[in-house]
Scaffold this motif. Structure first.
Motif, PDB file in Angstrom:
ATOM      1  N   ASN A 152       0.813  -1.222   0.000  1.00 16.65           N
ATOM      2  CA  ASN A 152       0.000   0.000   0.000  1.00 16.65           C
ATOM      3  C   ASN A 152       0.845   1.270   0.000  1.00 16.65           C
ATOM      4  O   ASN A 152       0.311   2.362   0.182  1.00 16.65           O
ATOM      5  CB  ASN A 152      -0.944   0.010   1.217  1.00 16.65           C
ATOM      6  N   ARG A 153       2.147   1.120  -0.194  1.00 17.73           N
ATOM      7  CA  ARG A 153       3.016   2.291  -0.151  1.00 17.73           C
ATOM      8  C   ARG A 153       2.888   3.127  -1.415  1.00 17.73           C
ATOM      9  O   ARG A 153       2.604   2.612  -2.491  1.00 17.73           O
ATOM     10  CB  ARG A 153       4.472   1.854   0.053  1.00 17.73           C
ATOM     11  N   ASP A 154       3.109   4.413  -1.279  1.00 14.40           N
ATOM     12  CA  ASP A 154       3.015   5.331  -2.402  1.00 14.40           C
ATOM     13  C   ASP A 154       4.205   5.137  -3.324  1.00 14.40           C
ATOM     14  O   ASP A 154       5.360   5.243  -2.896  1.00 14.40           O
ATOM     15  CB  ASP A 154       2.966   6.770  -1.877  1.00 14.40           C
ATOM     16  N   THR A 157       6.717   8.026  -3.508  1.00 15.49           N
ATOM     17  CA  THR A 157       7.622   8.098  -2.354  1.00 15.49           C
ATOM     18  C   THR A 157       8.760   7.092  -2.497  1.00 15.49           C
ATOM     19  O   THR A 157       9.920   7.403  -2.204  1.00 15.49           O
ATOM     20  CB  THR A 157       6.849   7.827  -1.046  1.00 15.49           C
TER      21      THR A 157
END
Length: 201
Positions: A152-154, A157
């Motif tokens: 679920n990390r961007d 980023t």
């Protein structure tokens, strides 16, 4: 007599377990498998998902991949790249280099505009391996493949973590070829996504 391999400069090492399929590949090994596919796959051999599966089988038969490595690669992920905008641009280029190894000397303030000692003219060795680069309209596009598990990390980023790496690649290619690097791109297999990395010219 049995030759002394150590004295002759050769050394025998055990074959890695994954080459025999004795255990699942680790995340790092799966990443290596994807990079090997992108290094050796024949761009002209496929138009469909079945074509890619056949190409993966060919790479196994030619021993570019072990069976475990082949099985760890999702053909759909490879197809997603080549159907993407950056993948199509790559395939249209007449000048493509893969796994380009470089080694250049730089001064400490030459790349990142910092200097620990303004009176120090020492040079440093900058080395690396660029996954892929291709020429487009007389300029270069540097492409780096990433196999990070994003969950679920961007993705933007995560891409920022590779800013300095991709800047170094672009700088090295300009130094070596004399051509302008017009774009630097990260391809994330986990998201089937291309991220163009902003950098200073």
């Amino acid at each position: 007599d049995t030759p002394d391999y150590e004295e002759s400069g050769f050394r025998l090492v055990p074959k890695p377990d994954f080459l025999d399929g004795d255990r699942p590949l680790s995340r790092t090994e799966r990443g290596i498998a994807h990079h090997l596919v992108m290094q050796f796959i024949d761009f002209s051999r496929f138009n469909t998902l079945e074509d890619i599966k056949e190409e993966l089988n060919r790479l196994e038969q030619k021993r570019f991949l072990s069976k475990a490595q082949k099985d760890a690669v999702d053909p759909g992920k490879i197809m997603a790249f080549f159907r993407s905008s950056i993948g199509r641009r790559l395939m249209q280029s007449d000048c493509v280099r893969r796994e380009f190894r470089f080694s250049i000397l730089i001064k400490q303030d030459e790349l990142f505009e910092i200097s620990l000692d303004e009176n120090d003219d020492s040079e440093f060795l900058l080395q690396g391996v660029i996954d892929c680069m291709f020429e487009e309209d007389g300029e270069l596009v540097v492409l780096d493949f990433k196999t990070d598990r994003l969950k679920n990390r961007d993705v933007l980023t995560i891409a920022e973590r590779y800013q300095k790496q991709i800047e170094a690649y672009a700088y090295a290619m300009h130094r070596i070829t004399g051509k302008r690097v017009k774009e630097t791109v990260l391809w994330f297999f986990d998201r089937d996504a291309a991220i163009s990395v902003e950098r200073k010219d």
